[in-house]
Write a protein that holds these residues in place. Structure first.
Motif, short mmCIF file in Angstrom:
data_model
loop_
_atom_site.label_atom_id
_atom_site.label_comp_id
_atom_site.label_asym_id
_atom_site.label_seq_id
_atom_site.Cartn_x
_atom_site.Cartn_y
_atom_site.Cartn_z
N TRP A 1 9.43 -5.16 -0.94
CA TRP A 1 9.54 -4.00 -1.82
C TRP A 1 10.93 -3.38 -1.76
CZ3 TRP A 1 6.99 -2.52 -5.85
CH2 TRP A 1 5.64 -2.87 -5.98
N ALA A 2 11.53 -3.38 -0.57
CA ALA A 2 12.88 -2.84 -0.48
C ALA A 2 13.84 -3.68 -1.31
CB ALA A 2 13.33 -2.80 0.99
N THR A 3 13.66 -5.01 -1.25
CA THR A 3 14.53 -5.88 -2.04
C THR A 3 14.32 -5.65 -3.52
OG1 THR A 3 14.17 -7.50 -0.29
CG2 THR A 3 15.37 -8.24 -2.22
N THR B 1 4.22 0.76 0.32
CA THR B 1 3.34 -0.04 1.17
C THR B 1 2.48 0.81 2.08
OG1 THR B 1 5.04 -0.16 2.86
CG2 THR B 1 4.96 -1.96 1.27
N LEU C 1 7.09 -4.87 3.26
CA LEU C 1 8.05 -3.77 3.32
C LEU C 1 9.42 -4.24 2.87
CD1 LEU C 1 8.33 -0.77 4.41
CD2 LEU C 1 9.32 -1.79 6.44
N ALA D 1 10.09 1.49 -0.33
CA ALA D 1 9.19 0.44 0.15
C ALA D 1 8.15 1.03 1.10
CB ALA D 1 9.99 -0.65 0.85
N THR E 1 13.41 -2.88 -4.95
CA THR E 1 14.07 -1.63 -5.30
C THR E 1 15.57 -1.84 -5.46
OG1 THR E 1 12.42 -0.51 -3.94
CG2 THR E 1 14.30 0.80 -4.67
N ALA F 1 16.14 2.15 -0.54
CA ALA F 1 15.25 1.05 -0.89
C ALA F 1 14.10 0.96 0.11
CB ALA F 1 16.02 -0.27 -0.93
N PHE F 2 14.44 1.13 1.39
CA PHE F 2 13.38 1.07 2.40
C PHE F 2 12.46 2.27 2.34
CE2 PHE F 2 13.39 -2.58 5.06
CZ PHE F 2 14.59 -3.18 4.79
N TRP G 1 10.92 1.64 9.16
CA TRP G 1 12.00 1.57 8.18
C TRP G 1 13.20 2.36 8.67
CZ3 TRP G 1 13.95 5.79 5.43
CH2 TRP G 1 13.21 6.98 5.52
#
Lengths: 180, 663, 149
Positions: free
Chosen positions: B125-127, B198, B122, B194, B129, B190-191, B205
């Motif tokens: 993927w946020a990073t 995911t 999670l 993510a 984004t 971003a989260f 989140w």
């Protein structure tokens, strides 16, 4: 309804895509450049009346039958000073023509400085005073200098926003005389 | 040299973003923890690159390096120090640089906060984004929006910043504050992406990003109010909100952001509205992008600015890409997100929050449509149209009143369901307070429906909030009560601020008076309760500008309220004359002086005098909102003292909610 | 039951009366000054950045305000005055977009969206009420307690 989220998302997607297309079309259309169009083009000229600095009264009715170039200006605006040589040259060329009239109208200025400027700079064509900016309003002006061309029949044949060159003025006169 | 340094920094940032994305992507596909841990470090490289680029630009500005085009266009030798420094965000290219800096900061914060979960997909993927967004901005700066383009023959002196931007030191704060707000929404965005990718769309989140969202929202609120203050105190047209496309652009993400802050509470409590929340935060992010570019590139005022560079199409492209990704992800995952939850009763706090979201969405739609309509009309029918205050006031006022009502009633509604008895105890007194205030207002002569309703609902809301504080104080003492639930009480304080603003809006929009008076020296005129006397004028010429300022004495009754100095300034590099108003701020009303025309041949000035009630309360309300936001961000002591609630606790709370409170 | 509702009924009465007083039309047409001001607020000053004619001090705005006053005195209707401004400055001088045709987008769409949204909410609430509420059984609670420990 099944798959509500999917339908809603796709619906939103279509709308957003439509908006993007609209915006993109605007971007690519280079012709839609800044020239503001005048509402008056092709319409009868407004019924204005001004008293010139020489004391004469000029109105739309009184100029019927002549091609008229109306130039809104004042004593303090910089682009007005820029277009002065062009106005002078243009006036010299045509001042003796019987069916021609060039009329300046003072916009957003006080009488004393306007008269002073006319005297100092030697502007020889008729200068109308427009207290309360009524003629300026009737012509739909948004600033100065703005120049209008009126046919002998009283229709607006040309509009120029901003300082004019001799070429611009000649074009407008030709349009007013129906020789465009 | 400075340009080269700047471009170098941008190149470093771009590469770091690309490498970071690749590393994290590879780490995710292979499940390689080491790659994931390394990948997140590139965020800090990006921050460093942004800092370096900003430093290079500031260095260039401070040394008046006119070989750089941006400096030549936005700075001059005569520009004062403060405006030289703030010249960084005076125009489009520099403001993108600022955006990149703030983004780097937020991403670094995000990376540090979640460093213990670096291997969690999670977070990874946020990073990614966040890095993609950063990549876009760096590429924009290496491409069409390059702040470091050089001029082959640098001019001797620059053009200087727009005169409007030189008038007031507030210009130092307004854009950065707005950007801290706009960019902050990248974190929850971003989260959200993510979570969608995911498939972990539980509440994780939300909890992770709650603080970042609140911080971003707080800054955005402050930025908007500062803009209104600037408009009022500096621009001099006499108002604080003009429904200008640029203002609307900043309001749109605020509206969706506020809706989001409220609906996340429903998701936390009941697990519902997951798809809606994801959509809201994605929409908010898109609107922030749209917002800053509408502001800086004049898309709507003059569409032709696009044709001058490729920024417009790139922006549209990015916006379209983000929207497509968001819509696509939701369409793909959305239906698996449907929670089995339900709302038990239409008269419950959840329902009130749902209604709140509906109204905020409606408000956002109105503002968006009104702003975009002229573009649409021109594209589809070739007509030039305007949309202004008459439209926006007409459409937003009813919605605003509806929201005010909800704000007053909702905190008193229990979760899940209620009984008439509970409602009576919680709402009757506040409702009566509102009714009484309305009746008094009407008795005193108020006849505008919107204003009367606003006053009544404001009293309703304030009484309800006071009641909550009083209950908490009676049970535990104010300090302990607030500390045990700072989120609730912070929210209530923010609502107090909103009420103050609503009342100020209602009062100042209906009961302002305005007159223009022509005065010779020592002549006076009276407007409302005040008498203004023109004392004289001064002309101040300097390298930077010529200012004609007048001295005007204001009196009320027998009291001398002082001498105020409205002025007009003209700048050497432009023919625009910029008016500076002079405002006497009062608790009850402001006296607003503008110099409409400087002394003419006969020494006469035209002075604009307006009396605006309660404008001060707009700013006070803003301050209260800021305080409330800070309070809501405070950690709750409950977390450290008591263990998390058990199922038995939760059931007991539900039962209590349905029963009358012990007297 | 009436006794319990009494305070609410009284509240409703007070609010209704108050609002009735506010919306009751006061006899007579708006004064010329009020009309002039209302019209001036509807027009955009052509030489300013989005200010209305009522708010702007520019010479064009002043001339327009004088023009409005003259036309009102001459007996023209609001619609005629609007048309005269459009004739001179174009449609973009109107700050309130006209309703017909494409104007539906700004006037109708938001109202429809909110109404539909409210309808959707109401429907969802109704549907939820009809579903039996889920209650945690003792077995469920035991499961949770075990997971917590």
């Amino acid at each position: 309804m099944r798959h509500t989220a999917r339908w809603a998302a796709l619906g939103v997607g279509v709308v957003v895509a439509g908006l993007a297309v609209v915006l993109a079309l605007q971007v690519s259309d280079a012709e839609r450049q800044s020239r503001p169009r005048s509402e008056l083009l092709g319409d009868p000229a407004p019924e204005f009346t001004v008293e010139t600095m020489a004391g004469e009264e000029i109105s739309l009715a009184s100029v019927r039958g002549r091609a008229v170039i109306v130039n809104f200006w004042n004593s303090w605006c910089t682009p007005c000073k820029q277009e002065e040589p062009a106005l002078r040259e243009f006036y010299e060329r045509h001042r003796d023509e019987a069916d021609f009239l060039m009329l300046g109208i003072v916009r957003d200025d006080e009488e004393k400085p306007a008269r002073q400027a006319v005297a100092d700079r030697g502007l020889e064509w008729p200068m109308g005073l427009d207290p309360g900016d009524k003629a300026a309003l009737d012509f739909g002006t948004r600033g100065q200098p703005e120049t209008f061309a009126i046919t002998p029949g009283g229709l607006v044949a040309g509009v120029q926003y901003g300082p004019a060159t001799v070429g611009d003025l000649e074009e407008m006169l030709a349009a007013a005389r129906g020789q465009a | 040299m400075r340009a080269a340094l700047g471009v170098f920094a941008l190149a470093v940032g771009t590469s770091a973003a690309v490498i970071g994305i690749a590393t994290l992507g590879l780490g995710l596909s292979r499940g390689d923890e080491r790659l994931l841990r390394t990948g997140r470090r590139y965020v800090f490289v990006i921050l460093g690159a942004a800092v370096l680029a900003v430093a290079a630009m500031e260095w260039a500005l401070l040394t008046h390096d006119f070989s750089i085009e941006y400096v030549a266009e936005n700075n001059a030798r005569s520009t004062p120090l403060l405006f030289t420094i703030t010249g960084l965000w005076a125009a489009l290219e520099g403001s993108i640089l600022l955006w990149a800096l703030v983004l780097g900061g937020y991403l670094a914060f995000m990376a540090r906060r979640f460093r213990d979960r670096a291997t969690d997909p999670l977070v990874a993927w946020a990073t990614i984004t966040g890095l993609v967004v950063a990549l876009f901005f760096f590429v924009l700066m290496l491409g069409p929006a390059n702040p470091f383009t050089t001029l082959p023959s640098p001019p001797a002196d620059g053009a200087g910043p727009n005169p409007l931007l030189q008038n007031h030191p507030l210009m130092a704060f307004h854009p950065p504050m707005l950007y801290l707000g706009y960019v902050g929404f990248t974190v929850p965005f971003a989260f959200a992406i993510a979570a969608l990718v995911t498939g972990r769309f539980g509440e994780g989140w939300l909890a992770d990003t709650r603080r970042a969202t609140l911080v971003a929202w707080g800054f955005l609120t402050a930025g908007i109010l500062l803009g209104a203050w600037w408009s009022y105190e500096v621009l001099g047209w006499g108002g604080y909100w003009a429904w200008d496309p640029v203002e609307n652009a900043s309001l749109l993400p605020w509206l969706t952001g506020t809706a989001f802050i409220h609906s996340v509470i429903v998701q936390e409590r009941r697990g519902m509205l997951r798809v809606w929340n994801l959509s809201l935060v994605i929409a908010t992010f898109c609107l922030t992008i749209l917002g800053t570019f509408l502001t800086r590139s004049g898309v709507i005022d003059s569409v032709h600015s696009f044709t001058q560079s490729a920024i417009g199409p790139m922006l549209l492209g990015f916006l379209g890409f983000v929207a497509a990704v968001g819509v696509g992800l939701i369409a793909w995952r959305g239906d698996r997100l449907r929670a089995p939850g339900r709302i038990d009763s239409p008269v419950s706090r959840e329902s009130a929050f749902l209604a709140n979201n509906l109204l905020f969405a409606g408000l956002a739609l109105v503002v968006l449509l009104g702003t975009v309509y002229p573009l649409l009309a021109e594209a589809l029918q070739g007509r030039r149209l305007s949309v202004g205050e008459p439209y926006f006031d007409r459409m937003t006022t009813p919605i605003g009143i509806g929201l005010l009502f909800l704000m007053a009633a909702a905190p008193a509604l229990p979760w899940r369901a209620t009984s008439g008895e509970v409602l009576r105890r919680r709402l009757l007194v506040p409702a009566w307070a509102g009714a009484v205030v309305m009746a008094v207002a009407v008795a005193l002569g108020a006849r505008e429906l919107a204003q009367v309703l606003t006053f009544g609902l404001a009293a309703f809301a304030l009484t309800g909030i006071a009641r909550q504080f009083w209950l908490g104080a009676r049970a535990h003492g104010v300090v302990r009560a607030v500390r045990s639930n700072p989120r609730l009480y912070g929210g209530l304080v923010v609502h107090v601020g909103v009420v103050l603003i609503a009342v100020a809006l209602a009062a100042s929009s209906s009961y302002s008076t305005k007159r223009e008076v022509r005065l010779r020296e020592d002549e006076s005129a009276s407007v409302g309760r005040y008498t203004v006397t023109y004392l004289g004028s001064d002309v101040d010429r300097s390298d930077q500008k010529t200012t004609v300022s007048t001295r005007v004495r204001i009196r009320r009754g027998g009291d001398d309220l002082g001498v105020y100095e409205p002025a007009i300034s003209t700048f050497p590099n432009s023919t625009q004359g910029i008016g500076t108003p002079s405002v006497r701020t009062g608790v009850r009303e402001d006296v607003y002086l503008t110099l409409v025309s400087s002394p003419n041949q006969r020494g006469r000035i035209t002075l604009g005098v307006a009396v605006n009630p309660m404008v001060l309360w707009l700013w006070i309300g803003g301050g209260v909102m800021a305080l409330g936001t800070l309070l809501a961000l405070a950690p709750s002591r409950k977390l450290w003292r008591r263990p998390p609630p058990t199922v038995g606790d939760l059931r007991r709370q539900d039962v209590e909610a349905r029963e009358p409170e012990p007297v | 039951m009436i006794r319990r509702l009494a305070p609410w009924i009284a509240l409703g009465a007070v609010v209704t009366v108050t609002l009735a007083v506010v919306v009751w039309p006061d006899g007579g047409d708006p004064s010329p000054r009020a009309r002039a001001r209302a019209l001036a607020e509807e027009f955009r000053c052509p030489e300013c950045q989005g200010l209305s004619v009522a708010d702007s001090s520019a010479p064009t705005a002043r001339a327009m305000r004088a023009d409005i006053r003259e036309r009102i005195a001459a007996g023209q209707s609001d619609e005629e005055i609007r048309q005269s401004m459009v004739d001179r400055f174009g449609e973009s001088v109107l700050l309130r977009p006209q309703g017909g045709g494409i104007g539906f987008v700004v006037w109708g769409l938001p109202v429809i969206a909110v109404v539909l949204g409210a309808g959707g909410l109401a429907y969802a609430l109704w549907r939820w009420r009809r579903q039996p509420a889920a209650h945690a059984t003792a077995a469920d609670e035991a499961l949770v307690e075990r997971a917590r420990s």
